[in-house]
Design an enzyme around this catalytic site. Structure first.
Site, mmCIF file in Angstrom:
data_model
loop_
_atom_site.group_PDB
_atom_site.id
_atom_site.type_symbol
_atom_site.label_atom_id
_atom_site.label_comp_id
_atom_site.label_asym_id
_atom_site.label_seq_id
_atom_site.Cartn_x
_atom_site.Cartn_y
_atom_site.Cartn_z
ATOM 1 N N ASP A 271 -47.179 8.805 -33.924
ATOM 2 C CA ASP A 271 -48.416 8.682 -33.883
ATOM 3 C C ASP A 271 -48.026 10.087 -35.230
ATOM 4 O O ASP A 271 -47.987 11.167 -35.420
ATOM 5 C CB ASP A 271 -48.872 10.192 -32.795
ATOM 6 C CG ASP A 271 -50.599 9.907 -33.229
ATOM 7 O OD1 ASP A 271 -51.256 10.407 -35.034
ATOM 8 O OD2 ASP A 271 -51.152 9.811 -32.761
ATOM 9 N N HIS A 272 -48.226 8.985 -36.521
ATOM 10 C CA HIS A 272 -48.285 9.098 -38.081
ATOM 11 C C HIS A 272 -48.575 10.425 -38.278
ATOM 12 O O HIS A 272 -48.515 11.358 -39.179
ATOM 13 C CB HIS A 272 -48.080 8.207 -38.824
ATOM 14 C CG HIS A 272 -49.506 7.522 -39.540
ATOM 15 N ND1 HIS A 272 -49.543 7.073 -38.467
ATOM 16 C CD2 HIS A 272 -49.930 8.339 -39.956
ATOM 17 C CE1 HIS A 272 -50.623 6.690 -39.328
ATOM 18 N NE2 HIS A 272 -51.033 7.543 -39.946
ATOM 19 N N HIS B 57 -54.711 9.116 -32.648
ATOM 20 C CA HIS B 57 -54.824 10.397 -33.893
ATOM 21 C C HIS B 57 -55.302 11.348 -33.111
ATOM 22 O O HIS B 57 -55.233 12.795 -33.301
ATOM 23 C CB HIS B 57 -55.686 9.872 -35.187
ATOM 24 C CG HIS B 57 -54.199 8.703 -35.330
ATOM 25 N ND1 HIS B 57 -53.109 8.420 -35.197
ATOM 26 C CD2 HIS B 57 -54.694 7.563 -36.255
ATOM 27 C CE1 HIS B 57 -52.055 7.393 -36.099
ATOM 28 N NE2 HIS B 57 -53.436 6.951 -36.670
HETATM 29 P P1 NAP Z 1 -47.227 -6.807 -40.208
HETATM 30 O O1 NAP Z 1 -47.581 -6.828 -41.662
HETATM 31 O O2 NAP Z 1 -47.885 -8.253 -39.599
HETATM 32 O O3 NAP Z 1 -45.404 -7.073 -40.465
HETATM 33 C C1 NAP Z 1 -45.569 -7.913 -38.949
HETATM 34 C C2 NAP Z 1 -43.666 -7.645 -38.733
HETATM 35 O O4 NAP Z 1 -43.044 -8.528 -37.660
HETATM 36 C C3 NAP Z 1 -43.122 -9.030 -40.054
HETATM 37 O O5 NAP Z 1 -42.206 -8.198 -40.974
HETATM 38 C C4 NAP Z 1 -43.251 -10.289 -39.018
HETATM 39 O O6 NAP Z 1 -42.375 -11.113 -40.042
HETATM 40 C C5 NAP Z 1 -42.066 -9.358 -38.334
HETATM 41 N N1 NAP Z 1 -42.280 -10.372 -36.722
HETATM 42 C C6 NAP Z 1 -43.844 -10.870 -36.806
HETATM 43 N N2 NAP Z 1 -43.697 -11.525 -35.483
HETATM 44 C C7 NAP Z 1 -42.882 -12.139 -35.257
HETATM 45 C C8 NAP Z 1 -41.555 -11.845 -34.819
HETATM 46 N N3 NAP Z 1 -42.073 -13.067 -33.776
HETATM 47 N N4 NAP Z 1 -39.863 -12.149 -34.140
HETATM 48 C C9 NAP Z 1 -39.935 -11.134 -35.233
HETATM 49 N N5 NAP Z 1 -40.529 -10.567 -36.124
HETATM 50 C C10 NAP Z 1 -41.780 -11.028 -36.379
HETATM 51 O O7 NAP Z 1 -47.824 -5.971 -39.450
HETATM 52 P P2 NAP Z 1 -47.580 -3.982 -39.717
HETATM 53 O O8 NAP Z 1 -49.061 -4.049 -40.614
HETATM 54 O O9 NAP Z 1 -46.712 -3.881 -40.290
HETATM 55 O O10 NAP Z 1 -47.546 -3.483 -38.687
HETATM 56 C C11 NAP Z 1 -46.601 -3.488 -38.007
HETATM 57 C C12 NAP Z 1 -46.981 -2.527 -36.339
HETATM 58 O O11 NAP Z 1 -46.719 -1.181 -36.875
HETATM 59 C C13 NAP Z 1 -48.351 -3.157 -35.477
HETATM 60 O O12 NAP Z 1 -48.044 -2.744 -34.537
HETATM 61 C C14 NAP Z 1 -49.039 -2.314 -36.186
HETATM 62 O O13 NAP Z 1 -50.164 -1.972 -35.582
HETATM 63 C C15 NAP Z 1 -48.786 -1.169 -36.631
HETATM 64 N N6 NAP Z 1 -49.888 -0.029 -37.302
HETATM 65 C C16 NAP Z 1 -48.828 -0.306 -38.924
HETATM 66 C C17 NAP Z 1 -49.951 0.339 -39.940
HETATM 67 C C18 NAP Z 1 -50.284 -0.557 -41.091
HETATM 68 O O14 NAP Z 1 -50.259 0.486 -42.009
HETATM 69 N N7 NAP Z 1 -49.484 -1.160 -41.149
HETATM 70 C C19 NAP Z 1 -50.319 1.381 -40.009
HETATM 71 C C20 NAP Z 1 -50.273 1.961 -38.183
HETATM 72 C C21 NAP Z 1 -49.299 0.939 -37.180
HETATM 73 P P3 NAP Z 1 -41.935 -12.154 -40.025
HETATM 74 O O15 NAP Z 1 -43.988 -13.302 -39.594
HETATM 75 O O16 NAP Z 1 -41.624 -12.869 -40.754
HETATM 76 O O17 NAP Z 1 -41.614 -12.668 -38.477
#
Ligand code: NAP
Length: 522
Positions: free
Chosen positions: A210-211, A273
């Site tokens: 939980d950042h 959070h």
């Molecule tokens: P994102 O931008 O959609 O990135 C998802 C990543 O997972 C990409 O690298 C994608 O690359 C990869 N991926 C998706 N499907 C995959 C599969 N089947 N096999 C292997 N790799 C796969 O999502 P994000 O915003 O970075 O968020 C990631 C997680 O962190 C989520 O659970 C989100 O709720 C959580 N989170 C995000 C934030 C934020 O600020 N972004 C904050 C808190 C929590 P490919 O499509 O090339 O596979």
């Protein structure tokens, strides 16, 4: 390393510290000393979702800063993993562009040249068993190296990734796994994820993020409460009248409409959070700063939260959804018009809750929680309002005095103020509220760590204090689920509010019923 070593400024560099040791040489020098190269244990970090938004915007910049400050071993590897068919050079190029964008002036071409040597990339479809052989090959056998798996993917891939890394034989007894929130969407799905991860990793190997817990001011709250004798006698019913926790965003759902529409504010923000902030604010003093001592106390708070369900949920909670409006001078569209959002969506983008903690310390002290998107300000703060003086010796307008108020601001700036009454200069005895203010940026000149810098450093170092234990996650969901169940039977749905406002009027009414007002309304 205990929590307070992680909080206190270092005599060596005046910085806020870190889960990692610092070095003596100029930390920004790309040619850091040999000693500095031993700063962290050697590690292999497998970053699932390595091309995603979180990795590019937060995780890789945090690792870069750690490296620049001489706190990462040169014998580290950061292995980005995703489905995209990228070469190592393409992944490195994508990372460089992201670092240039998100680090701004902190980007240094010399440091980058050395940091980029740590980066690797592998194309892995998370659910495809055959893709993991290449990962096993790359990891090879490095028995003395800390192995971390960071799952920065959608949570529905967590189980598949766990299954496949186990099948590929790449989980060692000392491996660690880091899980990004959201951990499930209710108690049952969180339990399924935790069961799968728990079958492979012991609880001491699991780092649930939980950042907010990595934020400097949240840790300062611990320092304030347990590093000073002053507050503890006041930190209870009879002295504190009520508490507010607000995390307000001006942003809408951006490019994450689809995700957000399936999630909503209570699961995205409150379950993790806001409840974690509540725990730190309300917990009993732990016996020590060891991870489990702190987590035991947080758990007791979660378990003492009075359940809110059925008809009570409609009285003690308010849901809202933003409509078109203006934030500052910028027009903002309504939630239902956002890309990826169902035009008839009933997902809440705002929540206010009156929470109560059934313990001797807190009986009768309401905790008001509030969070939302497209609100008037970007702001996170805790406001502790003390009891009024029992009798005012002053007359006229001063026969009733406003209560003292402690404000702990987490963002956008980090400060702590204590509002007290003072005499305004001049002949007449006029009282005026003034703020005793601690500006953390001013008082400590060192650069505070970003939350992910601290959390990644702690995980590499094996310090679990700032990560959530399974029973905390379970208890939080068990409090949230009945609220959501009650909402599901409520035909009215979320109340509309204009983008740029402080949420629906019902939110002000919720707190006004008890005779109080939100901090921004006072
Ligand atoms: P994102 O931008 O959609 O990135 C998802 C990543 O997972 C990409 O690298 C994608 O690359 C990869 N991926 C998706 N499907 C995959 C599969 N089947 N096999 C292997 N790799 C796969 O999502 P994000 O915003 O970075 O968020 C990631 C997680 O962190 C989520 O659970 C989100 O709720 C959580 N989170 C995000 C934030 C934020 O600020 N972004 C904050 C808190 C929590 P490919 O499509 O090339 O596979």
């Amino acid at each position: 390393m205990n929590l307070f070593e992680a909080i206190l400024p270092s005599p060596k560099n005046g910085n806020f510290i870190t889960g990692l040791p610092t070095m003596n040489a100029d930390p920004r020098s790309p040619s850091a000393s040999a000693a500095a190269r031993q700063a962290s244990p050697a590690f292999d970090l497998v970053l699932f979702g390595g091309t995603g938004d979180l990795a590019m915007r937060k995780l890789l910049p945090a690792l870069y800063r750690r490296f620049r400050d001489g706190q990462l071993s040169r014998d580290a590897r950061i292995i980005g993993v995703a489905r995209g068919p990228l070469s190592r050079e393409e992944f490195t190029g994508k990372t460089e562009a992201a670092l240039r964008q998100y680090l701004g002036g902190d980007f240094d071409a010399g440091v980058w040249g050395e940091f980029s040597a740590l980066l690797h990339y592998l194309r892995v479809e998370a659910t495809a068993k055959e893709d993991y052989a290449a990962l096993a090959d790359l990891l090879g056998s490095r028995p003395d190296v800390v192995r971390l798996f960071f799952l920065s993917t959608a949570p529905d891939l967590f189980s598949a990734i766990c299954r496949e890394i186990a099948a590929a034989g790449i989980v060692t007894p000392s491996s660690r796994i880091m899980l990004e929130k959201p951990l499930g969407e209710d108690a049952a799905s969180a339990a399924r994820i935790n069961d799968t991860v728990g079958a492979l990793f012991s609880e001491r190997q699991i780092y649930r993020i939980d950042h907010y817990l990595g934020k400097e001011t949240v840790q300062n709250l611990l320092a304030l409460r347990f590093g000073n004798a002053l507050f503890e006698p006041l930190w209870r019913r009879g002295q504190i009248r009520h508490v507010q926790i607000t995390v307000a965003e001006q942003l809408g759902v951006e490019s994450r409409g689809d995700f957000y529409d399936r999630t909503g504010a209570i699961r995205d923000m409150v379950q993790n959070h806001l409840l974690q902030l509540l725990c730190i604010l309300a917990m009993e003093p732990p016996a020590s700063s060891a991870a489990d001592a702190v987590r035991d106390e947080k758990l007791k708070v979660l378990r003492a939260l009075r359940p809110i369900g059925d008809a009570e949920a409609l009285l003690k909670t308010v849901r809202g959804q933003y409509r078109a409006g203006v934030i500052g001078t910028t027009k903002a569209s309504g939630y239902q018009d956002e890309p990826g959002v169902d035009p008839n969506s009933r997902t809440e983008t705002f929540v206010a809750i009156k929470a109560e903690i059934d313990t001797w310390r807190w009986a009768g002290v309401p905790f008001y929680l509030r969070t939302g998107k497209r609100l008037h300000e970007h702001l996170a703060e805790l406001v502790i309002t003390f009891e009024q003086v029992p009798h005012s010796i002053f007359s006229g307008p001063f026969s009733s005095l406003p209560p003292n108020r402690l404000v702990i601001r987490l963002q956008p700036d980090e400060f702590i103020t204590l509002r007290i009454m003072a005499k305004s200069p001049g002949e007449a005895l006029r009282l005026k509220p003034v703020d005793l203010a601690l500006d953390l940026g001013e008082s400590f000149k060192g650069r505070p760590l970003e939350a992910y810098e601290r959390l990644l450093g702690d995980a590499i170092q094996g310090n679990l204090t700032l990560f959530m234990r399974r029973d905390e996650v379970d208890a939080a969901w068990h409090w949230i689920d009945p609220i959501r169940a009650a909402w599901a039977t409520d035909d009215d749905g979320p109340r509309p509010y204009a983008a740029g406002s402080w949420g629906p009027a019902a939110s002000s009414a919720l707190i006004a019923r008890d005779g109080f007002a939100w901090n921004d309304e006072q």
